[in-house]
Design an enzyme around this catalytic site. Sequence first.
Site, short mmCIF file in Angstrom:
data_model
loop_
_atom_site.label_atom_id
_atom_site.label_comp_id
_atom_site.label_asym_id
_atom_site.label_seq_id
_atom_site.Cartn_x
_atom_site.Cartn_y
_atom_site.Cartn_z
N HIS A 121 0.84 -1.20 0.00
CA HIS A 121 0.00 0.00 0.00
C HIS A 121 0.87 1.25 0.00
O HIS A 121 1.53 1.57 0.99
CB HIS A 121 -0.89 -0.02 1.25
CG HIS A 121 -1.87 1.08 1.32
ND1 HIS A 121 -1.80 2.09 2.26
CD2 HIS A 121 -2.95 1.37 0.55
CE1 HIS A 121 -2.81 2.92 2.09
NE2 HIS A 121 -3.52 2.51 1.06
N HIS A 180 -1.07 10.24 -3.52
CA HIS A 180 -2.36 9.81 -2.98
C HIS A 180 -3.42 10.90 -3.02
O HIS A 180 -4.57 10.65 -3.35
CB HIS A 180 -2.20 9.32 -1.54
CG HIS A 180 -3.49 8.90 -0.92
ND1 HIS A 180 -4.29 9.77 -0.19
CD2 HIS A 180 -4.16 7.72 -0.95
CE1 HIS A 180 -5.37 9.15 0.21
NE2 HIS A 180 -5.33 7.90 -0.23
O1 G3P Z 1 -6.66 1.57 -2.67
C1 G3P Z 1 -6.79 0.80 -1.53
C2 G3P Z 1 -6.68 1.74 -0.42
O2 G3P Z 1 -5.49 2.39 -0.71
C3 G3P Z 1 -7.83 2.71 -0.43
O3 G3P Z 1 -7.57 3.76 0.37
O4 G3P Z 1 -7.24 6.14 0.57
O5 G3P Z 1 -5.31 4.61 0.81
O6 G3P Z 1 -6.30 5.05 -1.42
P1 G3P Z 1 -6.56 4.93 0.05
CA CA Z 2 -5.21 3.62 -2.91
#
Ligand code: G3P
Ligand code: CA
Length: 335
Positions: free
Chosen positions: A27, A69
């Site tokens: 992530h 992000h």
């Molecule tokens: O994309 C999976 C997860 O990353 C969703 O949350 O806000 O971290 O993009 P975010």
């Molecule tokens: Ca994401």
Amino acid sequence: MKFILSLLVLLATAGSARSATPLVIAHRGASGYLPEHTLAAKAMAHAMGADFLEQDLVLTKDNVPIVLHDIHLDTVTNVARIFPERHRPDGHYYALDFTLAEIRQLQVSERLNLKDAQPEFPGRFPTGQSSFHISTLEEELQLVQGLNKSTGRSVGIYPELKKAQWHRSQGQDLTRAVLPILTRYGYAGKDAQCWLQSFELSEVHLLRAELGWTGKILLLLEGGPKDADGNDTQFACTEAGLKELSHLVDGIGPAFGSLITGTSPSNRRVTSLATRAHAHHLAVHAYTVRADALPKTVASTDDLHHLVLEEAQADGVFSDFPDLSVRWIHRAKGH
Ligand code: G3P
Ligand code: CA
């Protein structure tokens, strides 16, 4: 006897889309250890054994997809110091208002909480140390493919189209800028090592119907009945909703709260969402493993992995700590 056993296993799993070994999706890279979405964080995640590396994507003013992000630069860069006058009336510095050449002048740091200007995760990489930059999607794809070549591994990519509808409202088309790059680097088609993800159901419809994207797509689901993007999450999780989605996407991405309910380890309960999704041939990749911000329903990262991947039967996790996710899977699955 062996044949009969195999047949029984086959019959027991018929109708299920569950993959044998759960996937670890790094992530924002190994973001528990290095500033998110930096090439260093991606290289570390690759070395830790992640199966996929995630790229959140937004556009620059000159229409270049970059790996970031937020739609603004405030929380992970020194933009306010380098371009103090360039914020909008709401106080934010939007990536869309800066050319790639300008964005290249910025230093990336650990994510700050804008409310108090303190690190969002105090135990992580120290703010302002070393030197990190924002990368373009192409630079990151070249890194992944270069590492795949030099290590002999086959790590995939997991791009997310961030606020595609908002980009369109600003006169730029994120999705149409990203797809040709993915295609050029060999990531089009169902068999490619690529999952494209979005929180926006309308964008997913556009990807399939208008843009003809045939690659794997995961629809991310937020908590709550209606999420910020206007999707009806509650309906999506019903039988009718899952059936509808199964004609459109290859998987769903729920938050852990949709798989584990309760308020503490003593009263938690695992939901049937993943098994019901499997019955509709939908994979389930849940988010997000954070060793330093665990859900209140679990006692440890191992406990979290056990609940999500074993009891709830999700097929993969987005993880800030890919090493911990890989370790749990190796132990649990015996390889
Ligand atoms: O994309 C999976 C997860 O990353 C969703 O949350 O806000 O971290 O993009 P975010
Ligand atoms: Ca994401």
